[in-house]
Motif scaffolding. Sequence first.
Motif, PDB file in Angstrom:
ATOM      1  N   LEU A 201       0.821  -1.208   0.000  1.00 36.30           N
ATOM      2  CA  LEU A 201       0.000   0.000   0.000  1.00 36.30           C
ATOM      3  C   LEU A 201       0.856   1.258   0.000  1.00 36.30           C
ATOM      4  CD1 LEU A 201      -2.790   1.308   0.176  1.00 36.30           C
ATOM      5  CD2 LEU A 201      -2.626   1.138   2.647  1.00 36.30           C
ATOM      6  N   ILE A 202       1.883   1.279   0.825  1.00 39.84           N
ATOM      7  CA  ILE A 202       2.763   2.451   0.857  1.00 39.84           C
ATOM      8  C   ILE A 202       3.467   2.625  -0.486  1.00 39.84           C
ATOM      9  CG2 ILE A 202       4.784   3.448   1.976  1.00 39.84           C
ATOM     10  CD1 ILE A 202       2.279   3.557   3.656  1.00 39.84           C
ATOM     11  N   SER A 203       3.870   1.519  -1.113  1.00 39.98           N
ATOM     12  CA  SER A 203       4.513   1.609  -2.425  1.00 39.98           C
ATOM     13  C   SER A 203       3.555   2.171  -3.469  1.00 39.98           C
ATOM     14  CB  SER A 203       5.006   0.223  -2.852  1.00 39.98           C
ATOM     15  OG  SER A 203       5.910  -0.307  -1.905  1.00 39.98           O
ATOM     16  N   ALA A 204       2.281   1.730  -3.417  1.00 42.15           N
ATOM     17  CA  ALA A 204       1.297   2.255  -4.356  1.00 42.15           C
ATOM     18  C   ALA A 204       1.063   3.745  -4.143  1.00 42.15           C
ATOM     19  CB  ALA A 204      -0.017   1.484  -4.218  1.00 42.15           C
ATOM     20  N   LEU A 205       1.067   4.179  -2.900  1.00 40.76           N
ATOM     21  CA  LEU A 205       0.895   5.609  -2.624  1.00 40.76           C
ATOM     22  C   LEU A 205       2.078   6.414  -3.156  1.00 40.76           C
ATOM     23  CD1 LEU A 205      -0.536   5.515   1.010  1.00 40.76           C
ATOM     24  CD2 LEU A 205      -1.746   6.188  -1.051  1.00 40.76           C
ATOM     25  N   VAL A 207       3.992   5.541  -5.696  1.00 43.28           N
ATOM     26  CA  VAL A 207       3.878   5.565  -7.157  1.00 43.28           C
ATOM     27  C   VAL A 207       2.812   6.562  -7.608  1.00 43.28           C
ATOM     28  CG1 VAL A 207       3.249   4.160  -9.162  1.00 43.28           C
ATOM     29  CG2 VAL A 207       4.752   3.225  -7.413  1.00 43.28           C
ATOM     30  N   ALA A 208       1.734   6.678  -6.817  1.00 39.21           N
ATOM     31  CA  ALA A 208       0.660   7.607  -7.176  1.00 39.21           C
ATOM     32  C   ALA A 208       1.110   9.059  -7.151  1.00 39.21           C
ATOM     33  CB  ALA A 208      -0.530   7.416  -6.237  1.00 39.21           C
ATOM     34  N   LEU A 209       2.214   9.353  -6.466  1.00 35.92           N
ATOM     35  CA  LEU A 209       2.716  10.729  -6.441  1.00 35.92           C
ATOM     36  C   LEU A 209       3.221  11.182  -7.807  1.00 35.92           C
ATOM     37  CD1 LEU A 209       4.650  10.839  -3.043  1.00 35.92           C
ATOM     38  CD2 LEU A 209       2.543  12.039  -3.610  1.00 35.92           C
ATOM     39  N   ILE A 210       3.689  10.243  -8.647  1.00 33.41           N
ATOM     40  CA  ILE A 210       4.245  10.612  -9.949  1.00 33.41           C
ATOM     41  C   ILE A 210       3.169  11.172 -10.877  1.00 33.41           C
ATOM     42  CG2 ILE A 210       5.468   9.744 -11.978  1.00 33.41           C
ATOM     43  CD1 ILE A 210       6.826   7.713 -10.170  1.00 33.41           C
ATOM     44  N   PRO A 211       2.063  10.430 -11.153  1.00 37.40           N
ATOM     45  CA  PRO A 211       1.024  11.056 -11.981  1.00 37.40           C
ATOM     46  C   PRO A 211       0.377  12.256 -11.324  1.00 37.40           C
ATOM     47  CG  PRO A 211       0.268   8.955 -11.091  1.00 37.40           C
ATOM     48  CD  PRO A 211       1.719   9.043 -10.803  1.00 37.40           C
ATOM     49  N   ALA A 212       0.320  12.279  -9.986  1.00 33.26           N
ATOM     50  CA  ALA A 212      -0.233  13.459  -9.323  1.00 33.26           C
ATOM     51  C   ALA A 212       0.644  14.686  -9.590  1.00 33.26           C
ATOM     52  CB  ALA A 212      -0.364  13.207  -7.819  1.00 33.26           C
ATOM     53  N   LEU A 283      -7.468  -0.663  -6.205  1.00 35.87           N
ATOM     54  CA  LEU A 283      -8.212   0.535  -6.579  1.00 35.87           C
ATOM     55  C   LEU A 283      -7.295   1.743  -6.719  1.00 35.87           C
ATOM     56  CD1 LEU A 283     -11.444   0.226  -4.403  1.00 35.87           C
ATOM     57  CD2 LEU A 283     -11.207  -0.131  -6.855  1.00 35.87           C
ATOM     58  N   LEU A 284      -6.280   1.813  -5.886  1.00 35.23           N
ATOM     59  CA  LEU A 284      -5.346   2.935  -5.988  1.00 35.23           C
ATOM     60  C   LEU A 284      -4.555   2.867  -7.291  1.00 35.23           C
ATOM     61  CD1 LEU A 284      -4.420   5.417  -4.480  1.00 35.23           C
ATOM     62  CD2 LEU A 284      -2.666   4.038  -3.391  1.00 35.23           C
ATOM     63  N   LEU A 285      -4.164   1.659  -7.701  1.00 39.43           N
ATOM     64  CA  LEU A 285      -3.487   1.521  -8.987  1.00 39.43           C
ATOM     65  C   LEU A 285      -4.433   1.870 -10.134  1.00 39.43           C
ATOM     66  CD1 LEU A 285      -1.483  -1.777  -8.373  1.00 39.43           C
ATOM     67  CD2 LEU A 285      -0.624   0.564  -8.362  1.00 39.43           C
ATOM     68  N   ALA A 323       3.138  -2.795 -13.267  1.00 35.35           N
ATOM     69  CA  ALA A 323       3.445  -1.399 -13.586  1.00 35.35           C
ATOM     70  C   ALA A 323       3.254  -1.120 -15.072  1.00 35.35           C
ATOM     71  CB  ALA A 323       4.877  -1.070 -13.154  1.00 35.35           C
ATOM     72  N   HIS A 324       3.654  -2.079 -15.928  1.00 33.79           N
ATOM     73  CA  HIS A 324       3.452  -1.898 -17.366  1.00 33.79           C
ATOM     74  C   HIS A 324       1.969  -1.830 -17.710  1.00 33.79           C
ATOM     75  CE1 HIS A 324       7.674  -3.516 -18.698  1.00 33.79           C
ATOM     76  NE2 HIS A 324       7.731  -2.479 -17.866  1.00 33.79           N
ATOM     77  N   ALA A 325       1.160  -2.679 -17.067  1.00 30.45           N
ATOM     78  CA  ALA A 325      -0.281  -2.667 -17.347  1.00 30.45           C
ATOM     79  C   ALA A 325      -0.912  -1.346 -16.940  1.00 30.45           C
ATOM     80  CB  ALA A 325      -0.957  -3.830 -16.627  1.00 30.45           C
ATOM     81  N   VAL A 326      -0.463  -0.787 -15.810  1.00 28.59           N
ATOM     82  CA  VAL A 326      -1.035   0.473 -15.333  1.00 28.59           C
ATOM     83  C   VAL A 326      -0.711   1.610 -16.303  1.00 28.59           C
ATOM     84  CG1 VAL A 326      -0.905   2.213 -13.512  1.00 28.59           C
ATOM     85  CG2 VAL A 326      -1.093  -0.198 -12.915  1.00 28.59           C
ATOM     86  N   VAL A 327       0.546   1.730 -16.708  1.00 33.41           N
ATOM     87  CA  VAL A 327       0.913   2.845 -17.587  1.00 33.41           C
ATOM     88  C   VAL A 327       0.345   2.661 -18.984  1.00 33.41           C
ATOM     89  CG1 VAL A 327       2.986   3.397 -16.278  1.00 33.41           C
ATOM     90  CG2 VAL A 327       3.129   1.751 -18.136  1.00 33.41           C
ATOM     91  N   ARG A 328       0.172   1.408 -19.432  1.00 29.57           N
ATOM     92  CA  ARG A 328      -0.435   1.197 -20.751  1.00 29.57           C
ATOM     93  C   ARG A 328      -1.927   1.497 -20.730  1.00 29.57           C
ATOM     94  NH1 ARG A 328       2.742  -4.436 -22.257  1.00 29.57           N
ATOM     95  NH2 ARG A 328       4.764  -3.462 -22.718  1.00 29.57           N
ATOM     96  N   ALA A 329      -2.569   1.227 -19.594  1.00 29.99           N
ATOM     97  CA  ALA A 329      -3.982   1.602 -19.482  1.00 29.99           C
ATOM     98  C   ALA A 329      -4.147   3.120 -19.456  1.00 29.99           C
ATOM     99  CB  ALA A 329      -4.591   0.986 -18.219  1.00 29.99           C
ATOM    100  N   GLY A 330      -3.180   3.806 -18.845  1.00 33.58           N
ATOM    101  CA  GLY A 330      -3.250   5.261 -18.799  1.00 33.58           C
ATOM    102  C   GLY A 330      -2.847   5.924 -20.090  1.00 33.58           C
TER     103      GLY A 330
END
Length: 431
Positions: A201-205, A207-212, A283-285, A323-330
């Motif tokens: 969870l902390i790692s996902a948070l 990572v979420a700082l980058i697109p934010a 959900l955070l991802l 990580a690849h799936a997340v950035v490809r979806a975005g």
Amino acid sequence: MANHDNNDNCSLLTGQAYEICESETKDDNPCGLVAKPMRALCEKDHGISPGGGTGGGNSLTDGAADNVQKTAESLLKKINGLVAPKDSWAPKSADSALYEPFLWLGQHLAVAIFVCVVVVCGLTAWQGAPRLRQMGASTGWTLAAVASMATVPGAVMMLNKAVSAAFTAAFNSNESTLFKVIVEDIQNGADTNVPLVRLLLISALVVALIPAGLVFLTRNIGILAFVCMAPLVLASLARGGDTTAVKTWAMRLLGLLFCPFALLLVSPFVTLAHGSLVVDTVLLLAADALMLRMIFHGIPYFGPRIARGARTFVERRTDNRLAHAVVRAGAPDIYERENARRPRRIIDTPGRAAHQDRGVLLAAYGVKQQRRPGRLTTQSAVSEANRDADRRSRVRAAYGLPGQQQRNPAANGQTPATPPPPAHRRRRPTP
């Protein structure tokens, strides 16, 4: 000796000793029989408060849980502040040193356009009512444009604060929002004691700082640019009330201001995450992907380049499939068009998008632009050719094999027949 079957530890004691033993062990305190000097250490190891109750929070496990909770709340506040900040880089008032030159230019441009309209209407006054109607419309729109120019910075500032407050309230108001659920699940979740889940969870948070951060930069730069363009766009109203350019400018600006609410698409799935940090992480991802999609589709001109740059950066520096799936979806694979209507999943280049909006603005001033020929960019054309190369070769082979021997007799050792002369060189037979 009294009957003391209800307490096994104190059953062999009598009198005052039994009462003391019973008072020490009535709350199921495992340290009740330990002497006073060592009882504090025993209670600290078992997470018992000095008064005898449990849940004092002084153990090593509870201290780590508190640190994780504080870290998660801090990261969530930073993400919220980056996605929808209360303050923006745009000027707050019309007398700002940054906005004042654009305001002066827009007002004088509107007055110059109005003077030109009055002169033209005076020279063509013999046409009667149509020219009087045009001059009256130009007068009203000029006054409206000049008055609106000074109100744009304040209106944008108030709207930005309202969006920030609404976004904060929407994501922290009740138990059905993602950020609030994450904080509550850290405290009372079913898998809250699993260190790996907390670390995930902390790692996902993080990572979420980058697109934010990307959202913060692109939103602020875009809002600043569109606010400074406001006087020039509004000045076009003085020509005769053509609101096409104003509508285009307003839709772009409102898209920049309201794009953080794209994350509300995750809210319907938040109810599935109650009590599970793993579902919270998923959900955070998904929210990360939506933030990239928000940059990709919500912010014009430079958004697609930033989104694809972020995807390339992630794909080159990690082999993690998630990580690849997340950035490809975005930031999915798309093709850029310079000027033409193409199928879906093809977007305008920043140059084409700026050219289209410039054409709308110039058309409001009465200047027509020539349309450029339609074509894909070089990189998009190469990508499309490489993607369809295998299919095209197989289709070409399937069409060519049945008639290959007849069409190419030289391949079978035969001498190719001489082709007949063209029709205009043939001799007509003598009658």
